[in-house]
Motif scaffolding. Structure first.
Motif, short mmCIF file in Angstrom:
data_model
loop_
_atom_site.label_atom_id
_atom_site.label_comp_id
_atom_site.label_asym_id
_atom_site.label_seq_id
_atom_site.Cartn_x
_atom_site.Cartn_y
_atom_site.Cartn_z
N ALA A 1 74.71 22.55 47.13
CA ALA A 1 73.99 22.00 48.29
C ALA A 1 72.66 21.38 47.91
O ALA A 1 72.05 20.67 48.71
N SER A 2 72.20 21.61 46.70
CA SER A 2 70.87 21.14 46.32
C SER A 2 70.87 19.64 46.02
O SER A 2 71.82 19.10 45.48
N GLU A 3 69.76 19.02 46.39
CA GLU A 3 69.56 17.61 46.07
C GLU A 3 68.78 17.45 44.77
O GLU A 3 68.84 16.41 44.13
N GLN A 4 68.04 18.48 44.43
CA GLN A 4 67.26 18.47 43.20
C GLN A 4 67.29 19.86 42.60
O GLN A 4 67.37 20.86 43.31
N LYS A 5 67.21 19.89 41.27
CA LYS A 5 67.16 21.14 40.54
C LYS A 5 65.89 21.14 39.70
O LYS A 5 65.66 20.24 38.91
N TRP A 6 65.05 22.17 39.89
CA TRP A 6 63.75 22.25 39.24
C TRP A 6 63.76 23.45 38.30
O TRP A 6 64.13 24.55 38.69
N SER A 7 63.35 23.22 37.06
CA SER A 7 63.23 24.29 36.08
C SER A 7 61.75 24.56 35.81
O SER A 7 61.02 23.64 35.43
N LEU A 8 61.33 25.79 35.99
CA LEU A 8 59.95 26.17 35.68
C LEU A 8 59.75 26.33 34.18
O LEU A 8 58.66 26.15 33.67
N SER A 9 60.83 26.71 33.48
CA SER A 9 60.72 26.98 32.06
C SER A 9 62.12 27.12 31.48
O SER A 9 63.07 27.46 32.19
N PRO B 1 66.92 25.52 57.54
CA PRO B 1 67.14 24.70 58.74
C PRO B 1 67.97 23.45 58.42
O PRO B 1 67.84 22.86 57.33
N LYS B 2 68.79 23.07 59.37
CA LYS B 2 69.65 21.90 59.21
C LYS B 2 68.80 20.66 58.92
O LYS B 2 67.78 20.42 59.54
N GLY B 3 69.23 19.89 57.93
CA GLY B 3 68.55 18.65 57.60
C GLY B 3 67.51 18.78 56.50
O GLY B 3 66.98 17.78 56.01
N ASN B 4 67.17 20.01 56.12
CA ASN B 4 66.17 20.19 55.06
C ASN B 4 66.69 19.70 53.71
O ASN B 4 67.89 19.81 53.42
N ARG B 5 65.79 19.18 52.92
CA ARG B 5 66.09 18.88 51.51
C ARG B 5 66.13 20.23 50.80
O ARG B 5 65.22 21.03 50.94
N ILE B 6 67.18 20.47 50.02
CA ILE B 6 67.30 21.72 49.28
C ILE B 6 67.01 21.44 47.81
O ILE B 6 67.60 20.55 47.19
N VAL B 7 66.07 22.22 47.27
CA VAL B 7 65.72 22.15 45.85
C VAL B 7 65.95 23.54 45.28
O VAL B 7 65.40 24.52 45.80
#
Length: 156
Positions: free
Chosen positions: A116-124, A65-71
């Motif tokens: 497009a991501s604002e944050q990048k998360w690494s699980l491992s 959805p428009k406006g969502n934070r993308i991780v």
């Protein structure tokens, strides 16, 4: 705040859906978590992987959805322990936007998704099978929520 998990792949084994659903259903009504599956492009011997990734990326971004934070979930992202994820969850709530977490397919995410991501998360640092990532993300989010609520689950 709502959390959306968007993942490439629709034909998961029953244990994947059961594991993911088990944690998603535990979230309270004031923090709903939804799951959106994107059909994976057909991969054959001579598959055009860049084109497949681009199409999957377009579908993923269209589902957000428009406006969502993308991780984005990426090996090269930041590694968060449970207390840090709990802090992130609280920070996302304070931001006032809904959050979409993107999980790629076998070759990862499309460049457009990463951009497009604002944050990048690494699980491992390990490369994890993307079906298993769905369960790990759902459980990790639930555990982080339980930390923020002082719920006993996080002490298990």
């Amino acid at each position: 705040m709502r959390i959306q998990i968007v993942a490439v792949g629709t034909k998961m084994p029953a244990w994947v859906a059961q594991g993911t659903d088990e944690f998603i259903r535990r979230f309270p009504s004031d923090l709903p978590v939804a799951f959106t599956e994107i059909v994976a492009g057909k991969r054959g011997k001579n598959a055009d992987i860049p084109r497949i990734l681009q199409k999957e990326g377009e579908q993923m971004l269209a589902a957000v959805p428009k406006g969502n934070r993308i991780v984005t979930l990426e090996v090269t992202g930041k590694s968060w322990d449970t207390p840090t994820l709990a802090t992130q969850l609280e920070s996302w709530k304070m931001d006032g936007r809904d959050v979409s977490l993107l999980i790629g397919g076998p070759e990862g995410l499309a460049p457009d998704c990463i951009a497009a991501s604002e944050q990048k998360w690494s699980l491992s640092a390990l490369t994890l099978p993307h079906p298993l990532v769905r369960i790990i993300v759902a459980e990790s989010l639930y555990r982080a929520w339980s930390v923020t609520q002082n719920h006993p689950y996080h002490r298990e």
